[in-house]
Design an enzyme around this catalytic site. Structure first.
Site, PDB file in Angstrom:
ATOM      1  NE  ARG A  73      -4.388  -1.495   1.740  1.00 54.59           N
ATOM      2  CZ  ARG A  73      -5.378  -1.770   2.569  1.00 54.59           C
ATOM      3  NH1 ARG A  73      -5.247  -1.500   3.861  1.00 54.59           N
ATOM      4  NH2 ARG A  73      -6.505  -2.287   2.126  1.00 54.59           N
ATOM      5  CE  LYS A 120     -20.728 -18.983   6.464  1.00 52.38           C
ATOM      6  NZ  LYS A 120     -20.991 -18.464   7.816  1.00 52.38           N
ATOM      7  N   GLY A 176     -10.122  -9.410  -0.754  1.00 51.18           N
ATOM      8  CA  GLY A 176      -9.040 -10.025   0.019  1.00 51.18           C
ATOM      9  C   GLY A 176      -8.461 -11.317  -0.515  1.00 51.18           C
ATOM     10  N   GLY A 226     -12.999  -4.069   0.957  1.00 51.72           N
ATOM     11  CA  GLY A 226     -14.411  -3.721   1.154  1.00 51.72           C
ATOM     12  C   GLY A 226     -14.940  -2.713   0.153  1.00 51.72           C
TER      13      GLY A 226
END
Length: 400
Positions: A37, A198, A355, A378
């Protein structure tokens, strides 16, 4: 025309440029263990300096919840930042008030400063106008280079853009252009690969993508839930049986919108979830009652590769199997390598993020050939879900 200003649109010569960056990097024993980053913000800082601006970096670190926590001080990233920039970095012990004002007032052309963790103040996450005004008072121009933090309406991502002339930094600019090429105004046909454990955690994502893409590939544990919904037995595999009706609704919506859903046609099964476990490849409907599906099989990968070959744009989020352990990384590796090859040949625009995705593509050795890989996590997911990102919206509003 871009919907937002960039550094090229700004007059910053001789000005203090408040620059929001994401340097929330992993640190162990006071040492930065992954500088990715930090490395990515270097072009923005160098371009500001080249135009005569003096970059003053705003950033958060961890989750101090509005209190000063010494273990979450940005001071510990200064050595890594100095190494990346190849110059000293002035550090201010606070991001507002006396320490910040004194540090900024003493800066000269060619220097760069980092202010202390914005989240040491409750006003940051509350997007408090008084706190935002205190930040704004330090500079003359605002640059947001932190797409990964722009899904939050915080003072340093959204509030500041309303108070100063605002623009996107180079990393933000690259991210937004890549995302627009993938979902905003893509070359068709478009394929999305969505993997993960999921369905429940990616429901908004699937519902949004069905309306935007021509092919939707579902992998990982999520695929098992769709197989159950179709009446296919999956043995002891991870599956959300209570989500079967939702899976049916997604498939019906896809049929109505003309989106082709791709599920595994063959499976790799094992009795235990561990590296090197004995496994076998079977047709999709033949999972033994005492086994679990841990990867897609070679026929599935070949079908995907053929579908991919007919596409112009690919968006990838999540692995196709239990990619962390061998041999259940085979489908993810092979599909990723096929996408990388098509991208390298100029047939495909490929954008990936989230991720596990970055880890999986790195493991497959495919990352370097993808058109763009987002490290935003996110924010990338919320963008794929079709949600508004406050930090980006504020930049777009500043253009007009």
């Amino acid at each position: 025309m871009a919907k937002f200003n960039t550094i090229d649109d700004m007059d910053i010569d001789g000005k203090i440029v408040l620059t929001r960056v994401d340097i929330n990097v992993p640190v162990e024993n006071g040492q930065v263990t992954d500088t990715t980053r930090i490395d990515k913000i270097v072009p923005t800082i160098k371009d500001i300096q080249a135009k005569g601006g003096i970059p003053v970096l705003l950033a958060h670190f961890d989750r101090p919840k509005g209190k000063r926590v010494e273990g979450m001080s940005l001071k510990q990233v200064v050595p890594a930042l100095e190494a990346a920039l190849e110059q000293p970095v002035v550090f201010a012990e606070d991001c507002i008030g006396g320490p910040a004002k004194r540090a900024v007032a003493a800066l000269e052309a060619g220097q760069v400063a980092l202010l202390e963790n914005t989240r040491f103040h409750e006003g940051e996450e509350a997007n408090d106008p008084v706190f935002a005004a205190s930040l704004a008072a330090l500079g003359g121009v605002y640059i947001n280079d932190a797409f990964s933090a722009s899904h939050r309406a915080h003072a340093s991502t959204e509030g500041l853009a309303k108070l100063l002339h605002a623009a996107a930094g180079r990393l933000m600019e690259a991210e937004l252009l890549a995302l627009d090429a993938a979902l905003g105004d893509p070359q068709r046909p478009v394929m999305a690969v969505v993997g993960g454990a999921k369905v429940s955690s990616k429901l908004d994502l699937l519902m949004n993508l069905i309306e935007k893409v021509d092919h939707l590939v579902i992998g990982g544990g999520m695929a098992n839930t769709f197989l159950v919904a179709q009446g296919t037995e999956v043995g002891k595999s991870l599956a959300e049986r209570d989500m079967a009706e939702t899976a049916v609704a997604i498939m019906e919506k896809a049929k109505a919108t003309g989106c082709n859903i791709h599920l595994p046609v063959d499976i790799v099964v094992a009795r235990e979830f561990k590296a090197g476990a004995a496994s076998e490849t079977l047709p999709v409907g033949e999972c033994p009652a005492d086994a679990m599906i841990l990867d897609a099989g070679p026929d599935t990968v070949e079908a995907l590769r053929q579908a991919m070959t007919a596409c112009k744009t690919l968006i990838w989020n999540g692995p196709l199997g239990a990619f962390e352990i061998e041999p259940f990384d085979a489908a993810t590796n092979a599909a990723a390598q096929a996408a990388a090859e098509l991208t390298r040949q100029g047939h495909l625009v490929s954008v990936a993020g989230g991720g596990d995705t970055v880890s999986a593509l790195n493991k497959a050795g495919a990352s370097d050939d993808f058109t763009f890989i987002s490290t935003a996590g996110g924010a990338f997911l919320e963008w794929m879900e079709g949600k508004e990102l406050p930090g980006v919206s504020a930049l777009e509003a500043a253009k007009h």
